[in-house]
Design a protein around this motif. Sequence first.
Motif, PDB file in Angstrom:
ATOM      1  N   GLU A 219     -18.695  -0.891  -7.659  1.00 56.80           N
ATOM      2  CA  GLU A 219     -17.293  -1.294  -7.793  1.00 56.80           C
ATOM      3  C   GLU A 219     -16.351  -0.107  -8.029  1.00 56.80           C
ATOM      4  N   ARG A 220     -16.908   1.074  -8.263  1.00 55.97           N
ATOM      5  CA  ARG A 220     -16.054   2.238  -8.488  1.00 55.97           C
ATOM      6  C   ARG A 220     -15.370   2.649  -7.186  1.00 55.97           C
ATOM      7  N   PHE A 221     -14.175   3.186  -7.307  1.00 55.12           N
ATOM      8  CA  PHE A 221     -13.429   3.592  -6.106  1.00 55.12           C
ATOM      9  C   PHE A 221     -12.518   4.757  -6.437  1.00 55.12           C
ATOM     10  N   ARG A 222     -12.028   5.397  -5.381  1.00 55.16           N
ATOM     11  CA  ARG A 222     -11.044   6.460  -5.514  1.00 55.16           C
ATOM     12  C   ARG A 222      -9.805   6.094  -4.704  1.00 55.16           C
ATOM     13  N   LEU A 223      -8.643   6.436  -5.239  1.00 61.15           N
ATOM     14  CA  LEU A 223      -7.383   6.243  -4.525  1.00 61.15           C
ATOM     15  C   LEU A 223      -7.076   7.557  -3.813  1.00 61.15           C
ATOM     16  N   PRO A 224      -7.243   7.603  -2.489  1.00 62.74           N
ATOM     17  CA  PRO A 224      -7.128   8.887  -1.773  1.00 62.74           C
ATOM     18  C   PRO A 224      -5.723   9.473  -1.794  1.00 62.74           C
ATOM     19  N   ALA A 225      -4.711   8.624  -1.882  1.00 64.68           N
ATOM     20  CA  ALA A 225      -3.317   9.085  -1.912  1.00 64.68           C
ATOM     21  C   ALA A 225      -2.476   8.015  -2.592  1.00 64.68           C
ATOM     22  N   VAL A 226      -1.398   8.443  -3.225  1.00 66.32           N
ATOM     23  CA  VAL A 226      -0.516   7.481  -3.880  1.00 66.32           C
ATOM     24  C   VAL A 226       0.579   7.111  -2.887  1.00 66.32           C
ATOM     25  N   ASN A 227       0.222   6.215  -1.977  1.00 69.44           N
ATOM     26  CA  ASN A 227       1.190   5.706  -1.005  1.00 69.44           C
ATOM     27  C   ASN A 227       0.909   4.238  -0.724  1.00 69.44           C
ATOM     28  N   LYS A 228       1.792   3.613   0.022  1.00 68.50           N
ATOM     29  CA  LYS A 228       1.730   2.164   0.225  1.00 68.50           C
ATOM     30  C   LYS A 228       0.426   1.738   0.886  1.00 68.50           C
ATOM     31  N   MET A 297       3.698  -8.761 -12.620  1.00 65.12           N
ATOM     32  CA  MET A 297       3.354  -7.351 -12.547  1.00 65.12           C
ATOM     33  C   MET A 297       4.003  -6.751 -11.301  1.00 65.12           C
ATOM     34  N   ARG A 298       4.498  -5.539 -11.435  1.00 61.07           N
ATOM     35  CA  ARG A 298       4.979  -4.776 -10.279  1.00 61.07           C
ATOM     36  C   ARG A 298       4.366  -3.381 -10.349  1.00 61.07           C
ATOM     37  N   MET A 299       4.189  -2.760  -9.194  1.00 55.39           N
ATOM     38  CA  MET A 299       3.705  -1.383  -9.151  1.00 55.39           C
ATOM     39  C   MET A 299       4.829  -0.471  -8.684  1.00 55.39           C
ATOM     40  N   GLY A 300       4.844   0.735  -9.242  1.00 57.12           N
ATOM     41  CA  GLY A 300       5.853   1.725  -8.888  1.00 57.12           C
ATOM     42  C   GLY A 300       5.217   3.080  -8.637  1.00 57.12           C
ATOM     43  N   ILE A 301       5.912   3.917  -7.882  1.00 59.58           N
ATOM     44  CA  ILE A 301       5.412   5.248  -7.529  1.00 59.58           C
ATOM     45  C   ILE A 301       6.482   6.275  -7.862  1.00 59.58           C
ATOM     46  N   ALA A 302       6.047   7.379  -8.477  1.00 61.14           N
ATOM     47  CA  ALA A 302       6.939   8.518  -8.731  1.00 61.14           C
ATOM     48  C   ALA A 302       6.085   9.761  -8.961  1.00 61.14           C
ATOM     49  N   ASP A 303       6.406  10.847  -8.249  1.00 56.04           N
ATOM     50  CA  ASP A 303       5.735  12.133  -8.463  1.00 56.04           C
ATOM     51  C   ASP A 303       4.226  12.028  -8.388  1.00 56.04           C
ATOM     52  N   ASN A 304       3.750  11.356  -7.345  1.00 58.14           N
ATOM     53  CA  ASN A 304       2.323  11.219  -7.080  1.00 58.14           C
ATOM     54  C   ASN A 304       1.575  10.495  -8.206  1.00 58.14           C
ATOM     55  N   ARG A 305       2.308   9.653  -8.904  1.00 54.03           N
ATOM     56  CA  ARG A 305       1.705   8.863  -9.975  1.00 54.03           C
ATOM     57  C   ARG A 305       1.997   7.389  -9.746  1.00 54.03           C
ATOM     58  N   LEU A 306       0.977   6.572 -10.001  1.00 54.48           N
ATOM     59  CA  LEU A 306       1.129   5.130  -9.887  1.00 54.48           C
ATOM     60  C   LEU A 306       1.444   4.553 -11.259  1.00 54.48           C
ATOM     61  N   PHE A 307       2.453   3.695 -11.312  1.00 48.57           N
ATOM     62  CA  PHE A 307       2.840   3.024 -12.546  1.00 48.57           C
ATOM     63  C   PHE A 307       2.590   1.527 -12.415  1.00 48.57           C
ATOM     64  N   MET A 308       2.155   0.901 -13.505  1.00 46.92           N
ATOM     65  CA  MET A 308       2.132  -0.549 -13.580  1.00 46.92           C
ATOM     66  C   MET A 308       3.252  -0.993 -14.499  1.00 46.92           C
ATOM     67  N   LEU A 309       4.054  -1.956 -14.056  1.00 46.40           N
ATOM     68  CA  LEU A 309       5.144  -2.500 -14.859  1.00 46.40           C
ATOM     69  C   LEU A 309       4.820  -3.946 -15.188  1.00 46.40           C
ATOM     70  N   LYS A 338      13.364   7.084 -12.067  1.00 47.71           N
ATOM     71  CA  LYS A 338      13.434   6.362 -10.796  1.00 47.71           C
ATOM     72  C   LYS A 338      12.026   6.017 -10.353  1.00 47.71           C
ATOM     73  N   LEU A 339      11.870   4.870  -9.760  1.00 40.51           N
ATOM     74  CA  LEU A 339      10.578   4.453  -9.230  1.00 40.51           C
ATOM     75  C   LEU A 339      10.769   3.754  -7.894  1.00 40.51           C
ATOM     76  N   TYR A 340       9.846   3.998  -6.964  1.00 41.08           N
ATOM     77  CA  TYR A 340       9.742   3.153  -5.779  1.00 41.08           C
ATOM     78  C   TYR A 340       8.839   1.985  -6.159  1.00 41.08           C
ATOM     79  N   ILE A 341       9.397   0.787  -6.117  1.00 41.63           N
ATOM     80  CA  ILE A 341       8.703  -0.389  -6.637  1.00 41.63           C
ATOM     81  C   ILE A 341       8.533  -1.432  -5.539  1.00 41.63           C
ATOM     82  N   CYS A 342       7.334  -2.013  -5.485  1.00 40.76           N
ATOM     83  CA  CYS A 342       7.127  -3.171  -4.629  1.00 40.76           C
ATOM     84  C   CYS A 342       7.580  -4.397  -5.421  1.00 40.76           C
TER      85      CYS A 342
END
Length: 564
Positions: A219-228, A297-309, A338-342
Amino acid sequence: MMTQRITTLLVALALITLAATAQNAQKSTSNGKKSTIQLTQQYINFLKKKAQGKQQIAQKRSSDPATVTREQKVKEAESTQENDADESFDDFMGDLNANFDDFNQSMQQDFENFRNQINEAYANFLREAWKQFDADAPIPQPKEKDVPPVIKPQEDKPQPRPQEDRVLPIKPVVVTIPKAEPQPEPIEPIEEQPKGDAPQYVDFTVFGTQCRIRFGDEERFRLPAVNKDAIADLWVRLATPAYNNTLHDCLQLRRDHQFCDWAYLHLLDSASQACLGKGNEATLLMAYLYCQSGYKMRMGIADNRLFMLFGSKHVLFNRSYYTIGDCYYYPYGGNAEKLYICEVPFPQEQPLSMLLPQEQRFDYEASAPRSLKSAAFPKVLVEATVNKKALSFYASYPPSMINENQQTLWAMYANMPMPKAISQTFMAAMKEKIAGLSQLEAMERLLNFVQTAFVYEYDDKVWGCDRAFFPEETLYYPYCDCEDRSILLSRMVRDLLGLRCVLIHYPGHLAMAVQFTDDVKGDCIMLQGEKFTVCDPTYIGAHVGETMPGMNNAEAKAILLENK
């Protein structure tokens, strides 16, 4: 015998009625067994036939001349009907039991397919619907000028307590807290997956409490890039049954420990980091588990970091937030201007609640006993021991308000139930001290105990900020202020005397009042036609019914507390 069968039937019919809403309830199973709808109709017909038979017998009795012989035949007919009913019931239950396992398995598969379809659609939105949001400035916790405690002058002779009522000119503004609603749940039941004889586990702690969930190397995984696209791809993977056991175990821990929404949020954070380490992968796992548990829950992106809101119906003071729709969203574990949020919602999602309707069942570690004594009633001497593991939870709990009303802040602390361990020790000892006394006599002892057993100090001096205590914290820490004392005393009065209480918020001060059922005189306020008598635990040495000097009654508000 038939009564027991009918009771069993009612349970069965309730299950059938719910089950019949599923699509597969309208089909026959492949091995020729009857469908649930067919079984239900079979039994409805049986009931109709039974009722018609009894009605015919009753009509026959009323219309024909009764003779012993014919009455005996009627009884025999009734007996035959009863035997037929027993056989029909047994046939029905046999068909139901044979059918139910197949039906239940098929129904679970439908639930899983439905949830998968929703997650696939949500993942598609994750590839598209992101938008830049600016953070809103934190809403500061209201700060008032502290009113110092007052020590009532003690004369050589005991001062008489008030003999008449004096209704204070306090505005009839009553602040109430909405009832706690059931916690969010997954959109469909989570079906556990078989993992063989040796499933892999991950151990972690949250607020000092040992926890364990199923999570293996696969079940372990890696997030290759912080993008959509990368986030959407992993969301599709997370939505497979492989992660059902992890989600199931988290929800089970929430139930077992009676964790509130705030504690559950921290549980998921600790669990995700234990599974994947600290980083974007853990944030994504936490976001998925939180979303699938039924929360906004919403997810946001800023400076190559993923945020959970996390979405909240409460305003959390001193925290930056994002307004999305009609809900406040707070970044967990960090801030960004600022965050890019879905902003796409998940079906049936519910906001986090800061209410604490039940005790949090943390692992237990006893503190050193603390001796507490009333000055005016030396025999009221008790020891208090608290759960040290709960203190980290209390320290993490953010001050908040609901319905844009700052007075609700203190009610959320005061309404939390007293932990069972304290009820069985400290509270039980206090109950012995007031046993056999009138309401007034008992209240005088409780009031003086809280007035004199604790050392007063300002929060700013001790903590560097304003911080309210839960009752358990006041029993542990060496200092407390007016709000801590009123919160503790209101909990003690409701639990030990069973009387209703209100908190009275003056500018810079918090006191309380009690609705006695005995005739108790003194300063009082009238709320909804009921009298509440002032009991101020910061007016040191004062009696029941005495208001601390200098209080601005014209600006005071009453906060009605839950009576449990």
